[in-house]
Design a protein around this motif. Structure first.
Motif, PDB file in Angstrom:
ATOM      1  N   MET A 270       1.211  -1.265  -0.258  1.00 12.81           N
ATOM      2  CA  MET A 270      -0.349   0.070   0.162  1.00 12.81           C
ATOM      3  C   MET A 270       0.803   0.981   0.232  1.00 12.81           C
ATOM      4  SD  MET A 270      -3.681   0.255   0.217  1.00 12.81           S
ATOM      5  CE  MET A 270      -4.411   2.113   0.942  1.00 12.81           C
ATOM      6  N   THR A 271       1.229   1.882  -0.763  1.00 13.11           N
ATOM      7  CA  THR A 271       1.425   3.641  -0.983  1.00 13.11           C
ATOM      8  C   THR A 271       0.748   4.435  -0.703  1.00 13.11           C
ATOM      9  OG1 THR A 271       2.314   2.129  -2.493  1.00 13.11           O
ATOM     10  CG2 THR A 271       2.283   4.506  -2.584  1.00 13.11           C
ATOM     11  N   MET A 272       1.259   5.761  -0.062  1.00 15.15           N
ATOM     12  CA  MET A 272       0.815   7.382   0.465  1.00 15.15           C
ATOM     13  C   MET A 272       1.265   7.873   0.836  1.00 15.15           C
ATOM     14  SD  MET A 272       1.058   5.668   4.834  1.00 15.15           S
ATOM     15  CE  MET A 272       2.483   5.995   5.394  1.00 15.15           C
ATOM     16  N   THR A 273       0.796   8.939   0.543  1.00 12.43           N
ATOM     17  CA  THR A 273       1.450  10.015   0.692  1.00 12.43           C
ATOM     18  C   THR A 273       1.591  10.596   1.847  1.00 12.43           C
ATOM     19  OG1 THR A 273      -0.748  11.231   0.774  1.00 12.43           O
ATOM     20  CG2 THR A 273       1.087  11.240  -1.356  1.00 12.43           C
ATOM     21  N   PHE A 274       2.592  11.043   3.026  1.00 11.56           N
ATOM     22  CA  PHE A 274       2.588  11.965   3.729  1.00 11.56           C
ATOM     23  C   PHE A 274       3.141  13.260   4.606  1.00 11.56           C
ATOM     24  CE2 PHE A 274       3.569  10.905   9.061  1.00 11.56           C
ATOM     25  CZ  PHE A 274       2.734  11.241   9.947  1.00 11.56           C
ATOM     26  N   SER A 275       3.698  13.783   5.372  1.00  8.47           N
ATOM     27  CA  SER A 275       4.828  14.688   5.517  1.00  8.47           C
ATOM     28  C   SER A 275       6.500  13.687   5.748  1.00  8.47           C
ATOM     29  CB  SER A 275       4.696  15.344   6.834  1.00  8.47           C
ATOM     30  OG  SER A 275       3.656  16.176   6.558  1.00  8.47           O
ATOM     31  N   ALA A 276       7.137  14.606   5.623  1.00  9.66           N
ATOM     32  CA  ALA A 276       8.551  13.420   5.740  1.00  9.66           C
ATOM     33  C   ALA A 276       8.115  13.652   7.315  1.00  9.66           C
ATOM     34  CB  ALA A 276      10.090  14.163   5.394  1.00  9.66           C
ATOM     35  N   ASP A 277       9.124  12.374   7.876  1.00 10.25           N
ATOM     36  CA  ASP A 277       8.515  11.802   8.903  1.00 10.25           C
ATOM     37  C   ASP A 277       9.443  13.214   9.930  1.00 10.25           C
ATOM     38  OD1 ASP A 277       8.191  10.860  11.139  1.00 10.25           O
ATOM     39  OD2 ASP A 277       8.902   8.228  10.357  1.00 10.25           O
ATOM     40  N   ALA A 278       8.833  13.741  10.804  1.00  9.08           N
ATOM     41  CA  ALA A 278       9.595  14.115  12.031  1.00  9.08           C
ATOM     42  C   ALA A 278       9.934  13.841  12.826  1.00  9.08           C
ATOM     43  CB  ALA A 278       8.366  15.077  12.355  1.00  9.08           C
ATOM     44  N   ARG A 279       9.659  12.435  12.595  1.00 11.99           N
ATOM     45  CA  ARG A 279      10.525  11.399  13.974  1.00 11.99           C
ATOM     46  C   ARG A 279      12.006  11.394  13.692  1.00 11.99           C
ATOM     47  NH1 ARG A 279       6.037   7.325  13.746  1.00 11.99           N
ATOM     48  NH2 ARG A 279       5.927   6.882  12.397  1.00 11.99           N
ATOM     49  N   ALA A 280      12.156  11.273  12.107  1.00 14.37           N
ATOM     50  CA  ALA A 280      13.836  11.924  11.436  1.00 14.37           C
ATOM     51  C   ALA A 280      14.317  12.770  11.866  1.00 14.37           C
ATOM     52  CB  ALA A 280      13.911  11.000  10.520  1.00 14.37           C
ATOM     53  N   LYS A 281      14.011  13.802  12.387  1.00 15.35           N
ATOM     54  CA  LYS A 281      14.525  15.223  12.236  1.00 15.35           C
ATOM     55  C   LYS A 281      15.297  14.976  14.066  1.00 15.35           C
ATOM     56  CE  LYS A 281      10.998  17.283   9.921  1.00 15.35           C
ATOM     57  NZ  LYS A 281      12.121  17.785   9.047  1.00 15.35           N
ATOM     58  N   PRO A 282      16.838  16.041  13.418  1.00 14.31           N
ATOM     59  CA  PRO A 282      17.384  15.624  14.593  1.00 14.31           C
ATOM     60  C   PRO A 282      17.210  16.407  15.564  1.00 14.31           C
ATOM     61  CG  PRO A 282      18.389  16.302  12.367  1.00 14.31           C
ATOM     62  CD  PRO A 282      17.545  16.545  12.342  1.00 14.31           C
ATOM     63  N   GLU A 283      15.842  17.906  15.970  1.00 16.83           N
ATOM     64  CA  GLU A 283      15.340  18.528  16.746  1.00 16.83           C
ATOM     65  C   GLU A 283      13.855  17.997  17.204  1.00 16.83           C
ATOM     66  OE1 GLU A 283      14.172  20.671  12.893  1.00 16.83           O
ATOM     67  OE2 GLU A 283      15.269  19.199  13.299  1.00 16.83           O
ATOM     68  N   ALA A 284      13.941  16.158  17.108  1.00 18.92           N
ATOM     69  CA  ALA A 284      13.109  15.637  17.600  1.00 18.92           C
ATOM     70  C   ALA A 284      13.431  14.393  18.119  1.00 18.92           C
ATOM     71  CB  ALA A 284      11.896  15.092  16.990  1.00 18.92           C
ATOM     72  N   GLN A 285      14.555  14.675  18.420  1.00 18.59           N
ATOM     73  CA  GLN A 285      15.384  13.608  19.321  1.00 18.59           C
ATOM     74  C   GLN A 285      15.116  13.203  20.542  1.00 18.59           C
ATOM     75  OE1 GLN A 285      15.621  10.788  17.176  1.00 18.59           O
ATOM     76  NE2 GLN A 285      15.100  12.126  15.457  1.00 18.59           N
ATOM     77  N   ASP A 286      15.908  13.936  21.269  1.00 20.39           N
ATOM     78  CA  ASP A 286      15.240  14.354  22.451  1.00 20.39           C
ATOM     79  C   ASP A 286      13.605  14.374  23.213  1.00 20.39           C
ATOM     80  OD1 ASP A 286      17.847  15.089  23.428  1.00 20.39           O
ATOM     81  OD2 ASP A 286      17.108  16.985  23.064  1.00 20.39           O
ATOM     82  N   LEU A 287      13.446  14.774  22.319  1.00 20.31           N
ATOM     83  CA  LEU A 287      11.081  14.687  22.537  1.00 20.31           C
ATOM     84  C   LEU A 287      11.328  13.256  22.689  1.00 20.31           C
ATOM     85  CD1 LEU A 287       8.954  15.567  22.991  1.00 20.31           C
ATOM     86  CD2 LEU A 287       8.939  15.712  21.180  1.00 20.31           C
ATOM     87  N   ILE A 288      11.748  12.170  21.352  1.00 18.29           N
ATOM     88  CA  ILE A 288      11.399  11.183  21.324  1.00 18.29           C
ATOM     89  C   ILE A 288      11.550   9.802  22.157  1.00 18.29           C
ATOM     90  CG2 ILE A 288      11.683   9.132  19.439  1.00 18.29           C
ATOM     91  CD1 ILE A 288      12.014  10.907  17.287  1.00 18.29           C
ATOM     92  N   ALA A 289      13.089  10.625  22.853  1.00 11.75           N
ATOM     93  CA  ALA A 289      13.673   9.678  23.906  1.00 11.75           C
ATOM     94  C   ALA A 289      13.228  10.005  25.112  1.00 11.75           C
ATOM     95  CB  ALA A 289      15.361  10.165  24.375  1.00 11.75           C
ATOM     96  N   ARG A 290      12.024  11.473  25.849  1.00 13.85           N
ATOM     97  CA  ARG A 290      11.401  11.323  26.684  1.00 13.85           C
ATOM     98  C   ARG A 290       9.984  10.491  26.543  1.00 13.85           C
ATOM     99  NH1 ARG A 290      13.305  16.738  25.989  1.00 13.85           N
ATOM    100  NH2 ARG A 290      10.939  16.974  25.244  1.00 13.85           N
TER     101      ARG A 290
END
Length: 372
Positions: A270-290
């Motif tokens: 299945m193929t879909m459109t979605f925004s570039a995954d924000a979870r891969a952004k450097p600025e999100a890594q601290d938040l993802i860890a929490r």
């Protein structure tokens, strides 16, 4: 120790003195979270709740907004427009300064009129219909993109990969689903690819035998579906069981593990459109860890809800006020650094830039396709 006797007349005076000594209750700013927390879309609603809840906790740990702590008020709209309006009125009564939500365009649009009338800023992390920010509303924003932008990406991709081939377009009759399907269809047509079947299903149905029969009879090479993930999952599962081999393409609502859980092995491909995954952004890594330490892996929409609270808080600090009109005017001024990257808003409240890309589901989840 002997406790002196207090007469009935003396009690109110003593209580009053105690209250004065204790001082007034600490001031706080209420923030609403409006989403389906029950029902078939509850899994995505939970993603929004987690994001908003973590943002409030992080902002409070840093001193709050304008010196006041934030208090999150979650409200369940059930994914139903009438219930969303009732939720909007309740949150307005609670005196919220911001509402994060709603999840769908069909609930966001009627609810946002209540917030507009009450002077409350609304920031939706997920409602993508252009209608959300059209018209005379000045207090509604979104951290996601729009369906016409998403449709351009999907329609262009289909036109490139299925030129001269047979494509069907199906939608679920919701504001989101039909709008996305029509935007994709228009983008396909603009590039010379016209559909051979355009039809709809009814939200909430579970048996798509008749529709699958029509798709199979049309002998299509691809099916574009505009709609919610539950119907998408059931449709592709039943189509595969009936021997339909066409590629299925859809939109950003599929960016949840619930889609794969319902579709089972049929989800693969299945193929879909979605925004570039924000979870891969450097600025999100601290938040993802929490988030991982406090409840497990965040969903794709969790960071967009976090960003909604984050960008509002930054604008309120910049404006020196939580007044809706002042914050809205400030949101339209300049860029704001957030966990999903820099955000800037145009006069309508839409992002000035979007980053939709194509993804494909595999057995281990979805991953972006190579650019073409």
């Amino acid at each position: 120790m002997r406790i002196p006797f207090l007469s009935a007349m003396a009690v109110p005076a003593v209580l009053a003195t105690a209250i004065l000594m204790a001082g007034p209750a600490a001031a706080e700013t209420a923030v609403g979270l409006a989403a389906p927390l029950t029902g078939q879309l509850a899994a995505v609603g939970e993603q929004l709740r987690r994001g908003a809840e973590q943002a409030v906790a992080d902002i409070n740990a840093a001193g709050g907004v304008l010196g006041e702590p934030l208090r999150l008020i979650p409200a369940d709209d059930g994914g139903v427009p009438a219930q969303a309006v009732a939720v909007a009125n309740r949150l307005a009564t609670e005196g919220v300064a911001l509402v994060v939500g709603h999840l769908q365009s069909g609930t966001t649009i009627p609810a946002s009129q209540v917030y507009e009338d009450e002077g409350i800023v609304t920031i939706t992390p997920t409602a993508t219909s252009p209608e959300v920010t059209e018209g005379d509303r000045t207090l509604v924003f979104r951290t996601c993109g729009r369906d016409d932008q998403q449709g351009d990406v999907a329609g262009g991709w289909l036109a490139r990969h299925f030129a001269g081939r047979r494509v069907a377009v199906v939608h679920d009759q919701t504001t989101y689903g039909k709008g996305l399907a029509d935007a994709t269809r228009a983008a396909m047509a603009a590039k010379g690819l016209n559909d051979v079947l355009y039809t709809s299903l009814t939200l909430g149905e579970r048996d798509f035998t008749a529709l699958v029969t029509r798709i199979k009879a049309a002998n299509v090479d691809a099916v574009y579906f505009g709609g919610l993930y539950t119907e998408a999952a059931l449709l592709i599962r039943q189509a595969r069981e009936a021997g339909v081999t066409a590629l299925f393409v859809s939109g950003d609502t599929l960016a949840t593990d619930e889609f794969q859980a319902i579709a089972g092995p049929a989800a693969e491909g299945m193929t879909m459109t979605f925004s570039a995954d924000a979870r891969a952004k450097p600025e999100a890594q601290d938040l993802i860890a929490r988030l991982r330490a406090n409840g497990g892996e965040p969903g794709a929409y969790t960071l967009y809800a976090y960003a909604a609270v984050q960008v509002w808080a930054k604008a309120a600090e910049k404006a020196g006020s939580t007044d809706g009109a002042r914050v809205a005017a400030t949101l339209r001024q300049g860029d704001y650094a957030t966990v999903v990257g820099p955000l800037a808003f145009d006069a309508k409240g839409d992002r000035t830039s979007t980053d939709y890309v194509m993804y494909r589901w595999g057995s281990a989840g979805y991953a972006p396709l190579a650019a073409d």
